[in-house]
Design a protein around this motif. Structure first.
Motif, PDB file in Angstrom:
ATOM      1  N   LYS A  31      -6.537   1.116 -18.876  1.00  0.00           N
ATOM      2  CA  LYS A  31      -7.936   1.237 -19.284  1.00  0.00           C
ATOM      3  C   LYS A  31      -8.325   0.075 -20.177  1.00  0.00           C
ATOM      4  CE  LYS A  31      -8.193   6.193 -18.825  1.00  0.00           C
ATOM      5  NZ  LYS A  31      -8.412   7.477 -19.446  1.00  0.00           N
ATOM      6  N   GLY A  32      -9.565  -0.404 -19.971  1.00  0.00           N
ATOM      7  CA  GLY A  32     -10.097  -1.494 -20.773  1.00  0.00           C
ATOM      8  C   GLY A  32     -10.710  -0.988 -22.061  1.00  0.00           C
ATOM      9  N   PRO A  33     -11.187  -1.909 -22.895  1.00  0.00           N
ATOM     10  CA  PRO A  33     -11.747  -1.529 -24.194  1.00  0.00           C
ATOM     11  C   PRO A  33     -13.073  -0.769 -24.087  1.00  0.00           C
ATOM     12  CG  PRO A  33     -11.998  -3.884 -23.841  1.00  0.00           C
ATOM     13  CD  PRO A  33     -11.181  -3.348 -22.712  1.00  0.00           C
ATOM     14  N   GLN A  34     -13.809  -0.974 -23.002  1.00  0.00           N
ATOM     15  CA  GLN A  34     -15.089  -0.294 -22.834  1.00  0.00           C
ATOM     16  C   GLN A  34     -15.009   0.720 -21.708  1.00  0.00           C
ATOM     17  OE1 GLN A  34     -18.069  -3.275 -22.220  1.00  0.00           O
ATOM     18  NE2 GLN A  34     -17.961  -4.044 -24.308  1.00  0.00           N
ATOM     19  N   GLU A  35     -15.884   1.698 -21.751  1.00  0.00           N
ATOM     20  CA  GLU A  35     -15.975   2.734 -20.718  1.00  0.00           C
ATOM     21  C   GLU A  35     -16.147   2.082 -19.350  1.00  0.00           C
ATOM     22  OE1 GLU A  35     -15.963   6.551 -19.226  1.00  0.00           O
ATOM     23  OE2 GLU A  35     -15.695   6.000 -21.320  1.00  0.00           O
ATOM     24  N   GLY A  36     -15.364   2.509 -18.385  1.00  0.00           N
ATOM     25  CA  GLY A  36     -15.477   2.003 -17.024  1.00  0.00           C
ATOM     26  C   GLY A  36     -14.716   0.717 -16.761  1.00  0.00           C
ATOM     27  N   GLN A  37     -14.095   0.120 -17.771  1.00  0.00           N
ATOM     28  CA  GLN A  37     -13.312  -1.090 -17.570  1.00  0.00           C
ATOM     29  C   GLN A  37     -11.848  -0.729 -17.391  1.00  0.00           C
ATOM     30  OE1 GLN A  37     -14.048  -3.599 -20.974  1.00  0.00           O
ATOM     31  NE2 GLN A  37     -15.635  -4.729 -19.874  1.00  0.00           N
ATOM     32  N   ALA A  38     -11.209  -1.435 -16.482  1.00  0.00           N
ATOM     33  CA  ALA A  38      -9.782  -1.209 -16.245  1.00  0.00           C
ATOM     34  C   ALA A  38      -9.188  -2.443 -15.578  1.00  0.00           C
ATOM     35  CB  ALA A  38      -9.566   0.010 -15.369  1.00  0.00           C
ATOM     36  N   SER A  39      -7.887  -2.591 -15.706  1.00  0.00           N
ATOM     37  CA  SER A  39      -7.181  -3.651 -14.989  1.00  0.00           C
ATOM     38  C   SER A  39      -6.042  -3.023 -14.210  1.00  0.00           C
ATOM     39  CB  SER A  39      -6.654  -4.709 -15.958  1.00  0.00           C
ATOM     40  OG  SER A  39      -5.693  -4.136 -16.823  1.00  0.00           O
ATOM     41  N   VAL A  40      -5.786  -3.560 -13.044  1.00  0.00           N
ATOM     42  CA  VAL A  40      -4.718  -3.060 -12.184  1.00  0.00           C
ATOM     43  C   VAL A  40      -3.603  -4.096 -12.159  1.00  0.00           C
ATOM     44  CG1 VAL A  40      -4.089  -2.345  -9.850  1.00  0.00           C
ATOM     45  CG2 VAL A  40      -6.350  -1.788 -10.745  1.00  0.00           C
ATOM     46  N   THR A  41      -2.384  -3.649 -12.369  1.00  0.00           N
ATOM     47  CA  THR A  41      -1.212  -4.515 -12.289  1.00  0.00           C
ATOM     48  C   THR A  41      -0.362  -4.047 -11.121  1.00  0.00           C
ATOM     49  OG1 THR A  41      -1.226  -4.834 -14.676  1.00  0.00           O
ATOM     50  CG2 THR A  41       0.810  -5.384 -13.518  1.00  0.00           C
ATOM     51  N   ARG A  42      -0.094  -4.972 -10.203  1.00  0.00           N
ATOM     52  CA  ARG A  42       0.749  -4.651  -9.044  1.00  0.00           C
ATOM     53  C   ARG A  42       2.043  -5.447  -9.120  1.00  0.00           C
ATOM     54  NH1 ARG A  42      -4.284  -5.243  -6.273  1.00  0.00           N
ATOM     55  NH2 ARG A  42      -5.073  -3.202  -5.714  1.00  0.00           N
ATOM     56  N   LYS A  43       3.108  -4.821  -8.638  1.00  0.00           N
ATOM     57  CA  LYS A  43       4.410  -5.484  -8.584  1.00  0.00           C
ATOM     58  C   LYS A  43       5.053  -5.201  -7.238  1.00  0.00           C
ATOM     59  CE  LYS A  43       5.359  -5.137 -13.512  1.00  0.00           C
ATOM     60  NZ  LYS A  43       6.281  -4.626 -14.528  1.00  0.00           N
ATOM     61  N   LEU A  44       5.763  -6.206  -6.719  1.00  0.00           N
ATOM     62  CA  LEU A  44       6.567  -6.031  -5.510  1.00  0.00           C
ATOM     63  C   LEU A  44       8.016  -5.890  -5.946  1.00  0.00           C
ATOM     64  CD1 LEU A  44       7.074  -5.971  -2.474  1.00  0.00           C
ATOM     65  CD2 LEU A  44       6.988  -8.478  -2.483  1.00  0.00           C
ATOM     66  N   VAL A  45       8.636  -4.795  -5.549  1.00  0.00           N
ATOM     67  CA  VAL A  45      10.009  -4.499  -5.960  1.00  0.00           C
ATOM     68  C   VAL A  45      10.862  -4.237  -4.723  1.00  0.00           C
ATOM     69  CG1 VAL A  45      11.466  -2.904  -7.289  1.00  0.00           C
ATOM     70  CG2 VAL A  45       9.172  -3.459  -8.097  1.00  0.00           C
ATOM     71  N   LYS A  46      12.067  -4.820  -4.714  1.00  0.00           N
ATOM     72  CA  LYS A  46      13.048  -4.544  -3.668  1.00  0.00           C
ATOM     73  C   LYS A  46      14.066  -3.578  -4.263  1.00  0.00           C
ATOM     74  CE  LYS A  46      16.513  -6.761  -0.747  1.00  0.00           C
ATOM     75  NZ  LYS A  46      17.192  -8.031  -0.444  1.00  0.00           N
ATOM     76  N   ILE A  47      14.306  -2.482  -3.558  1.00  0.00           N
ATOM     77  CA  ILE A  47      15.244  -1.464  -4.037  1.00  0.00           C
ATOM     78  C   ILE A  47      16.475  -1.453  -3.143  1.00  0.00           C
ATOM     79  CG2 ILE A  47      15.594   0.986  -4.504  1.00  0.00           C
ATOM     80  CD1 ILE A  47      12.534   1.267  -4.615  1.00  0.00           C
ATOM     81  N   ASP A  48      17.657  -1.545  -3.747  1.00  0.00           N
ATOM     82  CA  ASP A  48      18.908  -1.337  -3.018  1.00  0.00           C
ATOM     83  C   ASP A  48      19.079   0.176  -2.924  1.00  0.00           C
ATOM     84  OD1 ASP A  48      21.760  -0.647  -2.737  1.00  0.00           O
ATOM     85  OD2 ASP A  48      22.030  -2.818  -2.764  1.00  0.00           O
ATOM     86  N   LEU A  49      18.992   0.733  -1.733  1.00  0.00           N
ATOM     87  CA  LEU A  49      18.997   2.189  -1.587  1.00  0.00           C
ATOM     88  C   LEU A  49      20.358   2.832  -1.861  1.00  0.00           C
ATOM     89  CD1 LEU A  49      16.613   2.539   1.481  1.00  0.00           C
ATOM     90  CD2 LEU A  49      16.092   2.907  -0.934  1.00  0.00           C
ATOM     91  N   ALA A  50      21.440   2.058  -1.793  1.00  0.00           N
ATOM     92  CA  ALA A  50      22.767   2.615  -2.099  1.00  0.00           C
ATOM     93  C   ALA A  50      22.975   2.730  -3.602  1.00  0.00           C
ATOM     94  CB  ALA A  50      23.858   1.749  -1.474  1.00  0.00           C
TER      95      ALA A  50
END
Length: 189
Positions: A31-50
């Protein structure tokens, strides 16, 4: 439990063909400092399933990632785009993140040797929010994706299905063949 990934807005993942690892794009909203403001952070992750080991693949604004059929490469869609046909409006309102829109990258299975294959791919069709569209592999050496093309003599734009080699050097507009096939099928009726 193999691994735990927490994300507030959702995740998109793809399991490798050998079933040993997965690619996950996570997104979290702050959430941003003002009502209705927001930032989205995306990450690409590789998972070793074992083992459950996580390895972040450094790419700005990942949207989705998919393994090649042989599991030796990954296709990465990054960035956001305006819904098809609304790019000018989004540019005028200052909502666009990049003038060229989203990009399609290809990297090896470890996330290294990343290279740009397509600039300006369409990732959303129709109005807001529209329908998400993602590039797909064609064998191990090409991808299918959508692009927007200007319609001659108008301000309108149309979606075109394109096949692009993973080196980015060869692109074929498949829409003509699709339209020809539909026209022939309609004549046959």
């Amino acid at each position: 439990d193999v691994a735990e990934i927490q994300c507030e807005t959702g995740a998109l993942f793809d399991v490798s063909p050998d079933g040993k690892s997965a690619l996950v794009v996570t997104a979290s909203v702050k959430k941003g400092p003002q009502e209705g403001q927001a930032s989205v952070t995306r990450k690409l992750v590789k998972i070793d399933l074992a083992s459950g080991a996580l390895a972040e693949i450094p790419v700005a604004e990942p949207k989705s990632a998919f393994w090649s059929p042989d599991g030796k490469q990954m296709l990465i869609l990054k960035g956001e785009s305006a819904p098809a046909g609304m790019g000018d409006m989004v540019q005028r309102t200052g909502l666009a993140q990049a003038a060229e829109g989203p990009a399609i990258l290809v990297a090896d299975a470890g996330g290294k040797n990343m290279r740009l294959v397509v600039k300006g791919a369409v990732t959303n069709t129709g109005g807001m929010p529209g329908t998400a569209v993602y590039p797909v592999w064609v064998g191990n050496d090409a991808i299918l994706h959508f692009v927007e093309k200007a319609t001659y003599g108008t301000a309108a734009k149309s979606l075109r299905l394109v096949r692009t080699s993973i080196d980015g050097k060869t692109s074929t507009d498949l829409q003509y063949a699709i339209e020809r096939g539909v026209a022939e099928a309609m004549k046959a009726k």
